[in-house]
Design an enzyme around this catalytic site. Structure first.
Site, PDB file in Angstrom:
ATOM      1  N   GLY A  53     -30.515  -0.230   5.836  1.00  0.00           N
ATOM      2  CA  GLY A  53     -29.972   0.397   7.020  1.00  0.00           C
ATOM      3  C   GLY A  53     -30.697  -0.062   8.266  1.00  0.00           C
ATOM      4  O   GLY A  53     -31.851  -0.487   8.209  1.00  0.00           O
ATOM      5  N   GLY A  55     -32.271   0.980  12.094  1.00  0.00           N
ATOM      6  CA  GLY A  55     -33.055   2.139  12.495  1.00  0.00           C
ATOM      7  C   GLY A  55     -34.500   2.060  12.036  1.00  0.00           C
ATOM      8  O   GLY A  55     -35.291   2.957  12.324  1.00  0.00           O
ATOM      9  N   HIS A  56     -34.845   0.974  11.299  1.00  0.00           N
ATOM     10  CA  HIS A  56     -36.215   0.805  10.797  1.00  0.00           C
ATOM     11  C   HIS A  56     -36.924  -0.349  11.493  1.00  0.00           C
ATOM     12  O   HIS A  56     -37.897  -0.873  10.978  1.00  0.00           O
ATOM     13  CB  HIS A  56     -36.197   0.524   9.297  1.00  0.00           C
ATOM     14  CG  HIS A  56     -35.396   1.494   8.506  1.00  0.00           C
ATOM     15  ND1 HIS A  56     -35.622   2.852   8.577  1.00  0.00           N
ATOM     16  CD2 HIS A  56     -34.379   1.321   7.639  1.00  0.00           C
ATOM     17  CE1 HIS A  56     -34.765   3.459   7.776  1.00  0.00           C
ATOM     18  NE2 HIS A  56     -33.998   2.562   7.205  1.00  0.00           N
ATOM     19  N   LYS A 104     -34.942  -2.097  -1.268  1.00  0.00           N
ATOM     20  CA  LYS A 104     -35.653  -0.820  -1.283  1.00  0.00           C
ATOM     21  C   LYS A 104     -34.910   0.135  -2.218  1.00  0.00           C
ATOM     22  O   LYS A 104     -33.685   0.152  -2.257  1.00  0.00           O
ATOM     23  CB  LYS A 104     -35.724  -0.236   0.134  1.00  0.00           C
ATOM     24  CG  LYS A 104     -36.512  -1.130   1.077  1.00  0.00           C
ATOM     25  CD  LYS A 104     -36.720  -0.524   2.452  1.00  0.00           C
ATOM     26  CE  LYS A 104     -35.431  -0.341   3.236  1.00  0.00           C
ATOM     27  NZ  LYS A 104     -34.597  -1.552   3.332  1.00  0.00           N
ATOM     28  N   HIS A 218     -35.623   7.727   6.546  1.00  0.00           N
ATOM     29  CA  HIS A 218     -34.255   7.958   7.011  1.00  0.00           C
ATOM     30  C   HIS A 218     -34.090   9.300   7.692  1.00  0.00           C
ATOM     31  O   HIS A 218     -32.995   9.827   7.773  1.00  0.00           O
ATOM     32  CB  HIS A 218     -33.266   7.866   5.853  1.00  0.00           C
ATOM     33  CG  HIS A 218     -33.243   6.515   5.229  1.00  0.00           C
ATOM     34  ND1 HIS A 218     -34.032   6.195   4.167  1.00  0.00           N
ATOM     35  CD2 HIS A 218     -32.551   5.403   5.550  1.00  0.00           C
ATOM     36  CE1 HIS A 218     -33.813   4.930   3.842  1.00  0.00           C
ATOM     37  NE2 HIS A 218     -32.925   4.424   4.658  1.00  0.00           N
TER      38      HIS A 218
END
Lengths: 330, 204
Positions: A53, A55-56, A104, A218
């Protein structure tokens, strides 16, 4: 919600456009959702592809470059990439020596990468994978999804990436990636929630006086909630969890990672405590990293990742790397 | 039940998911990462586009198209899971122009199997399976009892809704909510909630 965005629906695409503009050594296909090295594919070199995803940041696109990843496929915010993205990334960087997928351990990431690997195999690309599952906050049993993959992903990408850069075959790079994952452990603590742009408000409510222990990356709540304490005490909670799972010994690679909203000064405050803790156990911080590397949007908080080094791992960690967000020796 | 019936079903899913987008995301925020409603809404918006680009001729074609579109657009766990649910439904229905309740019940049971296999989840794990499995059973027993499609679909919808609600006291063992351990208790599973909406949208 106060965010520097144009539109909650186009955050990932707009960020990739910016990434392409800022880093001419990278190639970015905004439509396909793939970031890759301008010099890829390289004939005979094993390629590393990672994704997950968005956002990291800087994970994963910020680690594409010499000595680390060949390509990254960022999904929507906190959502794993779709198989098409993984396939596109894999095809773009395959130099004939095979491609290693760094995954991951989240249900969605695992399923989408598995689907993609099947499609790649049908097209004759040799694909191997490594699953990163370093988070000691999560119970691992037959009846659960297993541990999450968090900070150790960076260690796996750097160390296996160095080996691939040195010309190692796919089986060797895969073995090393698995070894790094197996020798690494993490634990995270949140001081605030993050805000997912499309959701528009904080994912969870956390009073000023409390912290979330054992968070992932998350914005999901952690294992438990505790009163806010000093950096020393919070570092000890994280280190006790790590040490309890894999006793600290010998030379260690240690990352104190910010979750995106914590200033560097606080991360260094935490690092001092972590270093003292490790010394107290008779081990040694041989290599270290302090900063925002595996983040959770705007969350305040930190995670600690520890990897047991040996001579080979240390050499590979020290090997030159040139990416937007990790760079030394070249 | 022909392609018009199934097209109406998918269009109702698109409508209902758009309305419930924020509720699903709120449910996900409690025990996950606050993107379930947004992701499904994005996926089914693409489905609407795909359906108008290449209008399918048979129920099987339509549902396969829906499944493939979800896999290509949604990501996360819900993309592959819902994608394989619809793909398998489509594959099981084959080229038939007209689908009987027996056919639908059998296809639903097979589709559920492929979802449980992919997600490695069983009933009670606090996932979409907790809504889909009772719905599949309701369809099967309604077909066996010779009910009319309308009544059978009502029963399936009720069973799915009950199944979703029954996830509230459970501790999650699969998916992102499982990382919370005992803290996942007391929240409805967002995947089960969206599954209940999808099954309920199947009114003739």
């Amino acid at each position: 919600m106060k965010k520097l965005i144009n539109d909650a629906g186009s955050v990932v695409a707009d960020a990739l456009t910016g990434l392409a503009a800022a880093h001419p050594a990278l190639r970015v296909d905004v439509e396909a959702g793939v970031v890759w090295r301008a010099d890829a594919p390289r004939a005979g070199k094993v390629a590393l592809v990672s994704g997950g995803g968005s956002g990291h940041e800087p994970l994963h696109a910020g680690f594409v470059g010499y000595g680390m990843l060949d390509a990254a496929c960022p999904g929507e915010i906190f959502t794993s990439p779709v198989p098409d993205q993984v396939v596109a990334a894999t095809e773009r960087v395959d130099g004939g020596a095979g491609v290693l997928h760094v995954i991951k351990n989240y249900t969605g990431d695992v399923m989408n990468f598995e689907l993609a690997a099947e499609l790649c195999a049908e097209q004759g690309v040799a694909v191997a994978s490594v699953l990163v599952d370093d988070d000691v906050a999560v119970q691992d049993s037959l009846y659960t999804a297993g541990r999450r993959g968090t900070g150790a992903t960076l260690f796996v990408e750097k160390i296996a990436g160095a080996l691939a850069e040195a010309g190692a075959p796919l089986a060797e790079a895969t073995r090393m990636a698995g070894a790094v994952a197996a020798r690494s452990r993490s634990f995270g603590i949140a001081l605030t929630s993050c805000t997912v742009p499309a959701a528009g408000k904080p994912t969870f409510d956390l009073p000023e006086t409390e912290v979330e222990l054992g968070i992932g990356i998350h914005g999901e709540p952690g294992r438990s909630r505790a009163p806010l304490a000093s950096a020393r005490d919070l570092a000890a909670v994280a280190m006790d969890a790590v040490h309890g799972d894999l006793p600290l010994a010998g030379d260690l690679l240690v990352m104190v990672n910010g979750m995106g909203g914590t200033p560097l000064i606080e991360l260094y405050v935490a690092f001092a405590e972590v270093e003292a803790y490790i010394r107290g156990k008779g081990a040694r911080v041989a290599r270290s990293l302090v900063g925002n590397y595996v983040t959770s949007l705007d969350m305040q908080g930190f995670s600690i990742t520890v990897c047991q080094l040996d001579e080979e791992l240390t050499d590979l960690w020290d090997a030159p790397v040139q990416t937007p967000s990790l760079r030394w020796g070249r | 039940m022909d392609v018009t019936f199934f097209t109406a079903w998918i269009q109702e899913i698109i409508r209902v998911l758009a309305i419930n987008r924020d509720r699903l995301t709120r449910l996900d925020a409690a025990i996950g990462d606050a993107d379930h409603g947004t992701n499904l809404d994005r996926g089914f918006t693409s489905v609407r586009q795909a359906m108008s680009d290449t209008p399918p001729d048979t129920p099987g074609q339509l549902l396969t198209l829906v499944g493939n579109t979800l896999i290509r657009r949604v990501g996360g766990a819900s993309g592959p899971l819902y994608g394989s649910l619809f793909r398998q439904l489509g594959k099981s229905l084959g080229d038939a122009q007209e689908v009987s309740l027996d056919d639908l019940a059998a296809a639903f049971a097979t589709a559920l199997e492929s979802v449980t296999r992919l997600g490695k989840a069983a009933e009670g794990d606090k996932t979409m399976v907790d809504a889909l499995a009772p719905a599949a059973r309701a369809l099967c027993s309604a077909a066996r009892d010779g009910l009319k499609p309308g009544e059978a679909l009502d029963r399936a919808a009720a069973a799915a809704a009950e199944g979703a609600e029954a996830t509230i006291p459970l501790q999650a063992r699969k998916g992102r909510a499982s990382y919370l351990g005992p803290r996942s208790v007391g929240h409805e599973d967002p995947g089960a909630a969206s599954s209940a909406l999808i099954v309920s949208a199947m009114h003739p």
